[in-house]
Design a protein around this motif. Sequence first.
Motif, PDB file in Angstrom:
ATOM      1  N   VAL A   1     -17.434   3.710   0.055  1.00 40.35           N
ATOM      2  CA  VAL A   1     -17.011   2.395  -0.426  1.00 40.35           C
ATOM      3  C   VAL A   1     -15.670   2.016   0.182  1.00 40.35           C
ATOM      4  CG1 VAL A   1     -16.359   1.045  -2.469  1.00 40.35           C
ATOM      5  CG2 VAL A   1     -18.269   2.654  -2.586  1.00 40.35           C
ATOM      6  N   ILE A   2     -14.762   2.986   0.258  1.00 41.22           N
ATOM      7  CA  ILE A   2     -13.437   2.762   0.836  1.00 41.22           C
ATOM      8  C   ILE A   2     -13.167   3.882   1.834  1.00 41.22           C
ATOM      9  CG2 ILE A   2     -10.962   2.603   0.357  1.00 41.22           C
ATOM     10  CD1 ILE A   2     -11.701   1.763  -2.474  1.00 41.22           C
ATOM     11  N   PRO A   3     -12.789   3.552   3.059  1.00 39.36           N
ATOM     12  CA  PRO A   3     -12.447   4.603   4.025  1.00 39.36           C
ATOM     13  C   PRO A   3     -11.151   5.286   3.638  1.00 39.36           C
ATOM     14  CG  PRO A   3     -12.007   2.444   4.960  1.00 39.36           C
ATOM     15  CD  PRO A   3     -12.711   2.207   3.658  1.00 39.36           C
ATOM     16  N   LEU A   4     -11.049   6.551   3.975  1.00 41.66           N
ATOM     17  CA  LEU A   4      -9.828   7.299   3.716  1.00 41.66           C
ATOM     18  C   LEU A   4      -8.681   6.715   4.527  1.00 41.66           C
ATOM     19  CD1 LEU A   4      -8.727   9.858   2.238  1.00 41.66           C
ATOM     20  CD2 LEU A   4      -9.223  11.129   4.321  1.00 41.66           C
ATOM     21  N   ALA A   5      -7.511   6.644   3.904  1.00 44.57           N
ATOM     22  CA  ALA A   5      -6.342   6.091   4.598  1.00 44.57           C
ATOM     23  C   ALA A   5      -6.017   6.918   5.832  1.00 44.57           C
ATOM     24  CB  ALA A   5      -5.139   6.084   3.649  1.00 44.57           C
TER      25      ALA A   5
ATOM     26  N   ARG B   1      -1.038   8.666   4.800  1.00 46.18           N
ATOM     27  CA  ARG B   1      -1.063   9.703   3.759  1.00 46.18           C
ATOM     28  C   ARG B   1       0.173  10.589   3.847  1.00 46.18           C
ATOM     29  NH1 ARG B   1      -5.812  12.895   4.899  1.00 46.18           N
ATOM     30  NH2 ARG B   1      -6.288  11.648   6.721  1.00 46.18           N
ATOM     31  N   GLN B   2       0.607  10.868   5.070  1.00 50.29           N
ATOM     32  CA  GLN B   2       1.805  11.697   5.237  1.00 50.29           C
ATOM     33  C   GLN B   2       3.051  11.009   4.692  1.00 50.29           C
ATOM     34  OE1 GLN B   2       1.646  12.449   9.479  1.00 50.29           O
ATOM     35  NE2 GLN B   2       0.569  14.401   9.211  1.00 50.29           N
ATOM     36  N   TRP B   3       3.110   9.686   4.822  1.00 51.79           N
ATOM     37  CA  TRP B   3       4.256   8.934   4.317  1.00 51.79           C
ATOM     38  C   TRP B   3       4.086   8.514   2.860  1.00 51.79           C
ATOM     39  CZ3 TRP B   3       8.962   8.110   6.443  1.00 51.79           C
ATOM     40  CH2 TRP B   3       9.118   8.468   7.788  1.00 51.79           C
TER      41      TRP B   3
ATOM     42  N   TRP C   1      -2.866   0.989   1.852  1.00 50.02           N
ATOM     43  CA  TRP C   1      -4.196   0.985   2.480  1.00 50.02           C
ATOM     44  C   TRP C   1      -5.260   0.534   1.495  1.00 50.02           C
ATOM     45  CZ3 TRP C   1      -6.465   1.268   7.096  1.00 50.02           C
ATOM     46  CH2 TRP C   1      -7.820   1.650   7.155  1.00 50.02           C
ATOM     47  N   ARG C   2      -5.192   1.071   0.265  1.00 53.27           N
ATOM     48  CA  ARG C   2      -6.155   0.663  -0.759  1.00 53.27           C
ATOM     49  C   ARG C   2      -6.019  -0.818  -1.088  1.00 53.27           C
ATOM     50  NH1 ARG C   2      -8.278   4.702  -4.061  1.00 53.27           N
ATOM     51  NH2 ARG C   2      -9.558   3.019  -4.908  1.00 53.27           N
ATOM     52  N   LEU C   3      -4.776  -1.320  -1.075  1.00 49.58           N
ATOM     53  CA  LEU C   3      -4.550  -2.736  -1.367  1.00 49.58           C
ATOM     54  C   LEU C   3      -5.157  -3.619  -0.280  1.00 49.58           C
ATOM     55  CD1 LEU C   3      -3.248  -4.928  -3.106  1.00 49.58           C
ATOM     56  CD2 LEU C   3      -1.137  -4.597  -1.807  1.00 49.58           C
TER      57      LEU C   3
END
Length: 253
Positions: free
Chosen positions: A206-210, A215-217, A223-225
């Motif tokens: 449904v949502i691709p992984l950031a 993710r490191q920052w 990304w979700r927004l």
Amino acid sequence: RSERLTMTMRSSLFAIPLEGLSWSEIQQRLREQATLVFWIVTVNAEILVAAARDPLYAQTVRQADIRTVDGMGPWLALRLKGARTTRLTGVDLAEYLVQEAHTQKLRVALFGGSSVVGQKAVHVLRERYPGLEVQHEAGGIVAADGNMDEAGEEACQRLTFFAPHILLVALSHPRQERWLARQLHQFPTVRVAVGTGGTIDIWGGVIPLAPRWMRQWGIEALWRLIQQPRRIKRVLTAWLVFPLLWLMDEVKR
């Protein structure tokens, strides 16, 4: 005693203790204490704001065995208080637990989310980890206090028969924590239970992984927004409300 109290105060926010364990530390506990049940809450800024506003929810979160530091906001707040903790997101923890299940031949149960997305997540996990025993149940309607309708009760019965060792609950807060507080006793085989929020949606496509750099920052929320603009209220809670409440709480101390 004074030193222990100081360390406890440093590693807590809004009277919620945060162990901030890394995956390797959690994995060590799981393997050394194989007879114990571990309920883990992945604490982010939204959970802390909800706990600050609702004492009963705060009490529920404190009932958990381990509270990891999920969000960047809580991690930074603890650093400013002098506490050194590890940031471990719910998505990463869920993936590590599935890897552990695959290695140790453990069964994984996914609860919550839609049936379509859940089955896609199951398919993805089985392809990623051949031989993994995993089952999804949508769970019907779960109320804000963690109570279920008849469909939820039937789903729990099927999962009990499946006898999972790892239980990943995707109901979003505060429902998933309240549900676990009420229902975890129904699953005598479970060794680890975690509220994983949107992890099943990521596995289900449904949502691709950031991207890794985000993710490191610690800016996965951005990304979700971008993917789901309706999450603006949640982002504002994490980026504006949480810092203000934390500052007010620190001033009171």
